[in-house]
Design an enzyme around this catalytic site. Structure first.
Site, PDB file in Angstrom:
ATOM      1  N   PRO A 117       0.790  -1.223   0.000  1.00  0.00           N
ATOM      2  CG  PRO A 117      -0.117  -1.121   2.127  1.00  0.00           C
ATOM      3  CD  PRO A 117       0.531  -2.065   1.173  1.00  0.00           C
ATOM      4  CG  ASN A 118      -0.078   4.286   1.422  1.00  0.00           C
ATOM      5  OD1 ASN A 118      -1.070   4.874   1.020  1.00  0.00           O
ATOM      6  ND2 ASN A 118      -0.052   3.670   2.595  1.00  0.00           N
ATOM      7  NE  ARG A 165       3.959   6.666   1.637  1.00  0.00           N
ATOM      8  CZ  ARG A 165       4.359   5.428   1.937  1.00  0.00           C
ATOM      9  NH1 ARG A 165       4.877   4.631   1.010  1.00  0.00           N
ATOM     10  NH2 ARG A 165       4.226   4.964   3.143  1.00  0.00           N
ATOM     11  CE1 TYR A 185       9.151   4.781   2.585  1.00  0.00           C
ATOM     12  CE2 TYR A 185       7.626   6.629   2.691  1.00  0.00           C
ATOM     13  CZ  TYR A 185       8.114   5.452   3.219  1.00  0.00           C
ATOM     14  OH  TYR A 185       7.595   4.936   4.367  1.00  0.00           O
ATOM     15  CG  ASN A 192       8.376  -2.151   0.118  1.00  0.00           C
ATOM     16  OD1 ASN A 192       7.877  -2.298   1.234  1.00  0.00           O
ATOM     17  ND2 ASN A 192       8.961  -1.028  -0.259  1.00  0.00           N
ATOM     18  CB  ALA A 215       1.665   0.042   6.268  1.00  0.00           C
ATOM     19  CG  HIS A 273       5.536  -2.459  10.047  1.00  0.00           C
ATOM     20  ND1 HIS A 273       6.853  -2.864  10.051  1.00  0.00           N
ATOM     21  CD2 HIS A 273       5.461  -1.419   9.163  1.00  0.00           C
ATOM     22  CE1 HIS A 273       7.548  -2.080   9.230  1.00  0.00           C
ATOM     23  NE2 HIS A 273       6.729  -1.200   8.669  1.00  0.00           N
ATOM     24  CG  ASP A 323      -0.510 -17.421   7.937  1.00  0.00           C
ATOM     25  OD1 ASP A 323       0.548 -17.602   8.570  1.00  0.00           O
ATOM     26  OD2 ASP A 323      -1.629 -17.326   8.481  1.00  0.00           O
ATOM     27  CD  GLU A 375      10.757  -7.892   5.229  1.00  0.00           C
ATOM     28  OE1 GLU A 375      11.048  -9.042   5.653  1.00  0.00           O
ATOM     29  OE2 GLU A 375      10.364  -6.973   5.967  1.00  0.00           O
ATOM     30  CG  HIS A 411      11.331  -2.620   4.326  1.00  0.00           C
ATOM     31  ND1 HIS A 411       9.961  -2.529   4.244  1.00  0.00           N
ATOM     32  CD2 HIS A 411      11.621  -3.814   4.879  1.00  0.00           C
ATOM     33  CE1 HIS A 411       9.442  -3.628   4.761  1.00  0.00           C
ATOM     34  NE2 HIS A 411      10.426  -4.428   5.147  1.00  0.00           N
ATOM     35  CB  ILE A 412      12.256   2.552  -0.162  1.00  0.00           C
ATOM     36  CG1 ILE A 412      11.606   1.791  -1.324  1.00  0.00           C
ATOM     37  CG2 ILE A 412      12.962   3.816  -0.659  1.00  0.00           C
ATOM     38  CD1 ILE A 412      10.370   2.456  -1.899  1.00  0.00           C
ATOM     39  CB  SER A 413      12.805   4.168   4.638  1.00  0.00           C
ATOM     40  OG  SER A 413      11.819   3.311   5.201  1.00  0.00           O
ATOM     41  NE  ARG A 428      10.497   5.822   8.307  1.00  0.00           N
ATOM     42  CZ  ARG A 428       9.520   5.649   7.399  1.00  0.00           C
ATOM     43  NH1 ARG A 428       9.641   4.694   6.473  1.00  0.00           N
ATOM     44  NH2 ARG A 428       8.454   6.412   7.422  1.00  0.00           N
ATOM     45  NE  ARG A 483       7.477   4.103   9.787  1.00  0.00           N
ATOM     46  CZ  ARG A 483       6.349   4.260   9.080  1.00  0.00           C
ATOM     47  NH1 ARG A 483       5.975   3.324   8.244  1.00  0.00           N
ATOM     48  NH2 ARG A 483       5.623   5.357   9.184  1.00  0.00           N
TER      49      ARG A 483
HETATM   50  C1  DQA Z   1       8.426   0.837   3.639  1.00  0.00           C
HETATM   51  C2  DQA Z   1       8.550   1.048   5.151  1.00  0.00           C
HETATM   52  C3  DQA Z   1       7.193   0.834   5.835  1.00  0.00           C
HETATM   53  O1  DQA Z   1       7.335   1.014   7.237  1.00  0.00           O
HETATM   54  C4  DQA Z   1       6.191   1.842   5.326  1.00  0.00           C
HETATM   55  O2  DQA Z   1       4.923   1.592   5.896  1.00  0.00           O
HETATM   56  C5  DQA Z   1       6.113   1.870   3.842  1.00  0.00           C
HETATM   57  C6  DQA Z   1       7.323   1.692   3.036  1.00  0.00           C
HETATM   58  C7  DQA Z   1       9.728   1.166   2.898  1.00  0.00           C
HETATM   59  O3  DQA Z   1       9.827   0.799   1.730  1.00  0.00           O
HETATM   60  O4  DQA Z   1      10.634   1.795   3.458  1.00  0.00           O
HETATM   61  O5  DQA Z   1       5.059   2.152   3.272  1.00  0.00           O
HETATM   62  O6  DQA Z   1       8.130  -0.537   3.406  1.00  0.00           O
END
Ligand code: DQA
Length: 147
Positions: free
Chosen positions: A12-13, A20, A25, A77, A80, A83, A90, A101, A103-105, A110, A114
């Site tokens: 999501p997002n 954003r 990011y 990725n 959210a 977490h 599953d 897995e 994560h950009i950040s 943080r 997270r």
């Molecule tokens: C994220 C880190 C997550 O905590 C956050 O909710 C995201 C992006 C990242 O790519 O750093 O939406 O997965």
């Protein structure tokens, strides 16, 4: 024999990548990321499928589809859902290939909510904090480990 296949899933997002919180990011869009991955995959003779959803169930359906379509590895990725989602964990546990897995950040730098990832209990590798380059690192690792 067909080309080896990798599936890339964005949670999501991430459709808002580039606009954003660019301080967190970056300015690359999701299309930029997917196009760059597509170029690498094509050069290396891999088939790639990229999918983004803001809906948990759609991501789960995509993981189920990857079980059956010959996907050797999933780069995910979960955003959210990382977490919160036992359901995505599953689904990944029902997938037999490799899981990376991304994560950009750097989630560990943080907020404390997270710091925990359900998906990490399944992931073969975790990349965080390399910006969108993390996806390329994941793809390169998959390609190298599957030759
Ligand atoms: C994220 C880190 C997550 O905590 C956050 O909710 C995201 C992006 C990242 O790519 O750093 O939406 O997965």
């Amino acid at each position: 024999m067909g080309q080896p296949k990798v599936t890339v899933l964005h949670g999501p997002n991430l459709n808002l990548l580039g606009v954003r919180q660019p301080d967190v990011y970056g300015y690359e869009t999701l299309d930029d990321v997917n196009n760059a991955l597509g170029e690498t995959a094509e050069m290396q003779g891999w088939d790639i499928s990229c999918f983004q959803s803001n809906h948990e169930g759609e991501l789960i359906d995509a993981i189920h589809a990857a079980r059956l379509d010959g996907t050797l590895a999933i780069i995910i990725n979960p955003a959210a859902y990382t977490h919160t989602s036992v359901a995505i964990l599953d689904a990944l546990n029902a997938f037999e290939g490799r899981v990376i897995e991304v994560h950009i950040s750097n989630v560990h730098k943080r907020e404390s909510f997270r710091h925990h990832s359900y998906v990490s209990q399944r992931a073969d590798g975790v990349i965080a904090g390399l910006g969108t380059e993390g996806y390329q690192a994941a793809l390169n690792a998959i390609i190298k480990s599957c030759v």
